[in-house]
Design an enzyme around this catalytic site. Structure first.
Site, PDB file in Angstrom:
ATOM      1  N   HIS A  64       0.841  -1.206   0.000  1.00 23.52           N
ATOM      2  CA  HIS A  64       0.000   0.000   0.000  1.00 23.52           C
ATOM      3  C   HIS A  64       0.872   1.251   0.000  1.00 23.52           C
ATOM      4  O   HIS A  64       0.653   2.176  -0.791  1.00 23.52           O
ATOM      5  CB  HIS A  64      -0.931  -0.028   1.208  1.00 23.52           C
ATOM      6  CG  HIS A  64      -1.610   1.283   1.490  1.00 23.52           C
ATOM      7  ND1 HIS A  64      -2.637   1.768   0.710  1.00 23.52           N
ATOM      8  CD2 HIS A  64      -1.395   2.225   2.448  1.00 23.52           C
ATOM      9  CE1 HIS A  64      -3.025   2.944   1.180  1.00 23.52           C
ATOM     10  NE2 HIS A  64      -2.282   3.258   2.234  1.00 23.52           N
TER      11      HIS A  64
ATOM     12  N   SER B 172      13.453   5.841 -13.432  1.00 27.32           N
ATOM     13  CA  SER B 172      12.394   6.504 -14.202  1.00 27.32           C
ATOM     14  C   SER B 172      12.204   7.942 -13.723  1.00 27.32           C
ATOM     15  O   SER B 172      12.143   8.881 -14.530  1.00 27.32           O
ATOM     16  CB  SER B 172      11.098   5.708 -14.045  1.00 27.32           C
ATOM     17  OG  SER B 172       9.981   6.520 -14.225  1.00 27.32           O
ATOM     18  N   SER B 173      12.141   8.114 -12.410  1.00 29.84           N
ATOM     19  CA  SER B 173      11.900   9.460 -11.871  1.00 29.84           C
ATOM     20  C   SER B 173      13.085  10.386 -12.112  1.00 29.84           C
ATOM     21  O   SER B 173      12.901  11.577 -12.369  1.00 29.84           O
ATOM     22  CB  SER B 173      11.630   9.389 -10.371  1.00 29.84           C
ATOM     23  OG  SER B 173      10.402   8.761 -10.146  1.00 29.84           O
TER      24      SER B 173
ATOM     25  N   HIS C 243      12.520  12.146   3.723  1.00 28.03           N
ATOM     26  CA  HIS C 243      11.844  13.393   4.056  1.00 28.03           C
ATOM     27  C   HIS C 243      11.663  14.298   2.826  1.00 28.03           C
ATOM     28  O   HIS C 243      10.551  14.758   2.584  1.00 28.03           O
ATOM     29  CB  HIS C 243      12.465  14.141   5.221  1.00 28.03           C
ATOM     30  CG  HIS C 243      11.486  15.150   5.731  1.00 28.03           C
ATOM     31  ND1 HIS C 243      10.390  14.797   6.472  1.00 28.03           N
ATOM     32  CD2 HIS C 243      11.371  16.464   5.495  1.00 28.03           C
ATOM     33  CE1 HIS C 243       9.644  15.862   6.690  1.00 28.03           C
ATOM     34  NE2 HIS C 243      10.218  16.893   6.111  1.00 28.03           N
TER      35      HIS C 243
ATOM     36  N   GLU D 277      11.276  13.264   0.011  1.00 30.59           N
ATOM     37  CA  GLU D 277      10.253  12.555  -0.761  1.00 30.59           C
ATOM     38  C   GLU D 277       8.843  13.045  -0.417  1.00 30.59           C
ATOM     39  O   GLU D 277       8.001  13.177  -1.304  1.00 30.59           O
ATOM     40  CB  GLU D 277      10.377  11.048  -0.522  1.00 30.59           C
ATOM     41  CG  GLU D 277       9.258  10.197  -1.120  1.00 30.59           C
ATOM     42  CD  GLU D 277       9.265  10.162  -2.635  1.00 30.59           C
ATOM     43  OE1 GLU D 277      10.328  10.429  -3.218  1.00 30.59           O
ATOM     44  OE2 GLU D 277       8.212   9.874  -3.228  1.00 30.59           O
TER      45      GLU D 277
ATOM     46  N   TYR E  54       8.045  15.963   0.399  1.00 32.18           N
ATOM     47  CA  TYR E  54       7.850  17.257  -0.287  1.00 32.18           C
ATOM     48  C   TYR E  54       7.744  17.062  -1.786  1.00 32.18           C
ATOM     49  O   TYR E  54       7.069  17.840  -2.472  1.00 32.18           O
ATOM     50  CB  TYR E  54       8.980  18.225   0.075  1.00 32.18           C
ATOM     51  CG  TYR E  54       8.956  18.560   1.543  1.00 32.18           C
ATOM     52  CD1 TYR E  54       7.775  18.988   2.139  1.00 32.18           C
ATOM     53  CD2 TYR E  54      10.059  18.414   2.340  1.00 32.18           C
ATOM     54  CE1 TYR E  54       7.714  19.258   3.478  1.00 32.18           C
ATOM     55  CE2 TYR E  54      10.021  18.675   3.690  1.00 32.18           C
ATOM     56  CZ  TYR E  54       8.836  19.093   4.260  1.00 32.18           C
ATOM     57  OH  TYR E  54       8.765  19.346   5.592  1.00 32.18           O
TER      58      TYR E  54
ATOM     59  N   HIS F 276      14.089  13.700  12.320  1.00 34.84           N
ATOM     60  CA  HIS F 276      12.872  13.728  13.144  1.00 34.84           C
ATOM     61  C   HIS F 276      12.014  12.480  12.917  1.00 34.84           C
ATOM     62  O   HIS F 276      11.039  12.272  13.614  1.00 34.84           O
ATOM     63  CB  HIS F 276      12.065  15.015  12.933  1.00 34.84           C
ATOM     64  CG  HIS F 276      11.450  15.167  11.583  1.00 34.84           C
ATOM     65  ND1 HIS F 276      11.321  16.375  10.948  1.00 34.84           N
ATOM     66  CD2 HIS F 276      10.932  14.275  10.730  1.00 34.84           C
ATOM     67  CE1 HIS F 276      10.741  16.209   9.779  1.00 34.84           C
ATOM     68  NE2 HIS F 276      10.493  14.937   9.624  1.00 34.84           N
TER      69      HIS F 276
ATOM     70  N   THR G 111       5.479  27.215   5.018  1.00 35.19           N
ATOM     71  CA  THR G 111       4.194  26.568   4.784  1.00 35.19           C
ATOM     72  C   THR G 111       3.058  27.511   5.159  1.00 35.19           C
ATOM     73  O   THR G 111       2.058  27.620   4.446  1.00 35.19           O
ATOM     74  CB  THR G 111       4.094  25.269   5.601  1.00 35.19           C
ATOM     75  OG1 THR G 111       5.304  24.547   5.454  1.00 35.19           O
ATOM     76  CG2 THR G 111       2.950  24.421   5.126  1.00 35.19           C
TER      77      THR G 111
ATOM     78  N   LYS H 288       2.391  30.007   2.512  1.00 35.59           N
ATOM     79  CA  LYS H 288       1.577  29.488   1.415  1.00 35.59           C
ATOM     80  C   LYS H 288       0.099  29.482   1.789  1.00 35.59           C
ATOM     81  O   LYS H 288      -0.764  29.938   1.020  1.00 35.59           O
ATOM     82  CB  LYS H 288       2.028  28.079   1.030  1.00 35.59           C
ATOM     83  CG  LYS H 288       3.453  28.025   0.529  1.00 35.59           C
ATOM     84  CD  LYS H 288       3.716  26.822  -0.337  1.00 35.59           C
ATOM     85  CE  LYS H 288       2.998  26.869  -1.651  1.00 35.59           C
ATOM     86  NZ  LYS H 288       3.464  27.917  -2.539  1.00 35.59           N
TER      87      LYS H 288
END
Lengths: 530, 206
Positions: free
Chosen positions: A72, A167-168, A251, A253, A255, A300, A326, A329
């Site tokens: 998952h 791929s990425s 981490h 990732e 974002y 963290h 953040t 935004k």
């Protein structure tokens, strides 16, 4: 100016297999994301069914339970969110928004997509060979070592991630090159639409983070098969090294998952508020700041390994600092809506729901950033609730919002508005009933990744599973909407959203022609895109 | 890329290729850094005492540190990996020592299998934060140990606790330090044969 092959419009299966067209490849990415979403979603619903009541109902093979949890996570992160946002919407709309005819490397674009398809097959195969990988998506050794996961399952999983990573990385190189080199004249970096900004930052994060995962996975692979001891304390290795490497990737990732969502939400909020985004430069550099700080907060995730007090203080502080950009935004989106002429079309509803859910997840994130509080909450459902809100649900809402926002441009047809409205409410109510109670069971101490739990946690788990059932209805409704959209005869015009939609993709026909912007538009005299 | 000739408005394929090359270099650099992190990480632990990695000192340095007045308790812990057929335990479970004083303690190990085996011990101290103040002078864990079938051996360790431990506000409250060893097979055997045998030879430690 055109070569002969530019007039060639391929047909049939070869149009897709051999495609070098950014729109076709984007479409394929969105389709593979939907397939993976059905797989990953079905797994999570099976998990929720098992957890609906205490005791063992359906899954008496606990390794299989772990395999479900693992698959998952992998599916949702690597094969649903990333393909849809970066490969799908990124491919479709980055070239159009900057006025480029295609990506910088169209054939590399093709191999990026097909590598991802191969990776998906490898990941599914990993569950079919041996006992399956039951390591969790974090693949911590020693659980993932040959001692505790013998057989080829974890090796297949590692290979799947390697291929998906390749791929990425190729996709990221393509997007960065396109955005840096192929903008229309007059569209400076500071005049790009925020979605393009978001994809640029995401691609840079991919480029810096994914190789670290690839390196760590290679170490794990050689530990398992070729006698190295990177993570084996018996021979001088250290399993904690894996955690450092994994989270140095992991981490950023998260974002990578959420920054494209920021981009989509910025476009939607601005369009339906009929105003340019409030604080455009602040928005762009808030995303950049989140990307930079995202690389120095990884520990963290591993407060419980026994850091000294100064290290904990640093990572707590650095983590909390992320709340500042953040917050910039969130307030800029609200300020964009403030005083705007707001139209509550379905994409806008999704954008508002995104802002609400993202704030909920962000607040619990500040709680978890505290090393002292995290020692208690580590590996409980509170963490599960937090990251599902802040990246799972928020990302899926942005993806659905993006789908409703752009589907007219992509297929030229109008989605059924009433049905889409119903889908929105069922889905958003469902996911909140599903995940909000998990805060409570987590605070009460319910551990994650277990198929059974003490009776004391029964109440909130039952409500959470009811939420999962509602979410199933919402998801089925979404696919009915997709089907009704493609079956619809109602065409949409080039700019279906009116004067609030100012980016370049709205200047071409709907559906967008096979080739767009072969004549580069001149943006020198025009209003910045957003 | 055939079609980049007319897709890049200013510069075309060479400029795109150069950008892609730079980006590929970034990818290569990050892969290199992730592997460089292995020696860097070990160095970091040794230098900072991270994760409870104790320091290693010579006998001269211990005399340089003036013994303090305070007493601290050091407990000894022992573990054996199940792939190594040894019984391994400390002779005394704990000692009381004056900080700054050199202490000599012994562990005992016995090979309970019928073949010669070689082990190597990893070690740390808890709480982790005292590691910079816990110094080993000599230790059986610095080298590999080989035991013949049935052989028993006494394994010494000498150490001292730096009196400065009570000057550091983070460690001043510590009254007990646990020194822990885990013996592993020095050369891990092929897992197909080692695992089942290891299970029967598992030792509870002490």
């Amino acid at each position: 100016m055109s070569d002969a092959h530019h007039d060639h419009h391929p047909k049939g299966i070869t149009r897709w297999l051999y495609s070098t067209n950014h729109k076709d490849i984007g479409t394929m990415y969105i389709v593979i994301s939907m397939i993976a979403a059905i797989l990953g979603g079905t797994m999570s619903w099976y998990i929720r069914l098992e957890l609906m009541e205490p005791g063992i109902q359906f899954i008496d093979d606990f390794q299989f339970y772990n395999v479900l949890v693992t698959a998952h996570g992998f599916l949702m992160v690597f094969f649903v969110v990333m393909p849809a946002m970066i490969g799908g919407f990124g491919n479709w709309f980055v070239p159009m928004m900057i006025g480029a005819p295609d990506m910088a490397f169209p054939r590399m674009n093709n191999i990026s997509f097909w590598l991802l398809a191969v990776a998906l097959v490898l990941l599914l195969l990993s569950a079919l060979v041996g006992a399956g990988p039951g390591t969790g998506w974090t693949v911590y050794p020693p659980l993932s070592s040959a001692t505790f996961h013998d057989g080829p399952s974890v090796d297949f999983g590692i290979l799947a991630l390697h291929v998906a990573g390749a791929s990425s990385i190729l996709g990221a190189i393509n997007l960065i090159t396109t955005i840096l080199n192929m903008r229309a004249p007059g569209m400076t970096i500071h005049r790009m639409p925020l979605f393009v900004w978001a994809i640029l930052i995401t691609a840079i994060l991919l480029l810096l983070a994914l190789p670290v995962l690839a390196g760590a996975l290679t170490m794990l692979l050689t530990d398992r098969n070729f006698g190295t001891h990177f993570f084996d304390p018996g021979a001088g290795g250290d399993p904690v090294l894996w955690q450092h490497l994994f989270w140095f990737f992991g981490h950023p990732e998260v974002y990578i998952i959420i920054i494209p969502a920021f981009g989509i939400i910025s476009q939607i909020v601005s369009t339906f508020s009929n105003k340019p985004v409030f604080g455009y430069l602040g928005m762009a550099y808030a995303m950049s700041a989140i990307g930079v700080v995202g690389f120095v907060v990884w520990a963290h995730h591993m407060y419980t390994i026994g850091f000294n007090v100064n290290t904990r203080a640093y990572f707590t502080l650095a983590t909390m600092v992320i709340a500042v950009p953040t917050g910039v935004k969130i307030f800029s989106w609200l300020a964009t809506m403030w005083g705007g002429s707001i139209k509550f079309e379905v994409p806008m509803m999704y954008a508002i729901a995104f802002i609400f859910l993202f704030v909920v997840g962000g607040v619990t994130g500040v709680t978890l950033a505290n090393a002292s509080a995290d020692l208690v909450l580590h590996d409980t459902y509170y963490v599960v609730a937090h990251f599902h809100y802040v990246m799972g649900l928020a990302a899926i809402l942005a993806m659905m919002g993006g789908y409703y926002y752009w589907i007219g441009k992509m297929c030229g047809r109008q989605y059924p508005k009433k049905l889409a409205n119903l889908q929105f409410w069922v889905f958003v109510v469902g996911i909140n009933i599903l995940f909000f109670p998990q805060h409570f069971s987590g605070l009460a101490g319910m551990p994650r990744r277990i198929p059974d739990y003490p009776d004391a946690y029964a109440g909130w788990n039952f409500i959470s599973s009811v939420g999962a059932l509602i979410t199933i209805v919402g998801t089925v409704l979404f696919f009915i909407v997709v089907w009704r959209t493609f079956a619809s005869s109602e065409k949409v015009e080039a700019n279906q959203w009116g004067e609030g939609a100012t980016t370049l993709e709205w200047t071409v026909d709907s559906p967008a022609p096979f080739h767009t912007f072969e004549e580069t538009p001149d943006m020198t005299g025009r209003q910045p895109a957003e | 890329m055939a079609s980049t000739d007319n897709t890049a408005p200013k510069g075309g394929r060479t400029r795109n290729g150069a950008t892609a090359l730079v980006l590929l270099g970034v990818v290569g650099g990050m892969v290199g850094l992730s592997f460089a992190s292995v020696p860097l990480y070990q160095l970091f632990c040794k230098v900072t005492g991270y994760g409870g990695t104790p320091g290693r000192e010579t006998a001269e340095q211990v005399h340089a540190a003036a013994p303090g007045a305070r007493i601290i308790k050091v407990r000894f812990d022992s573990n054996v990996n199940h792939n190594l057929p040894w019984v391994f335990h400390p002779v005394k479970r704990e000692v009381q020592t004056r900080v700054g004083e050199e202490v000599l303690a012994f562990y005992e190990a016995r090979n309970i299998s019928d073949r010669t085996t070689t082990g190597t011990a990893t070690f740390n101290v808890t709480p982790f934060k005292v590691a910079p103040y816990f110094n080993k002078i000599e230790c059986f864990c610095f080298t590999e140990q080989t035991l013949k079938p049935g052989q028993e051996a006494s394994m010494p360790v000498s150490f001292f606790v730096d009196p400065e431990i009570f000057d550091d506000p983070a460690t001043a409250e510590v009254t007990t330090i646990t020194l822990s060893y885990t013996f592993f097979p020095a050369k891990p055997e092929p897992r197909a044969t080692a695992a089942p045998e290891g299970l029967t030879a598992e030792s509870p430690g002490s």
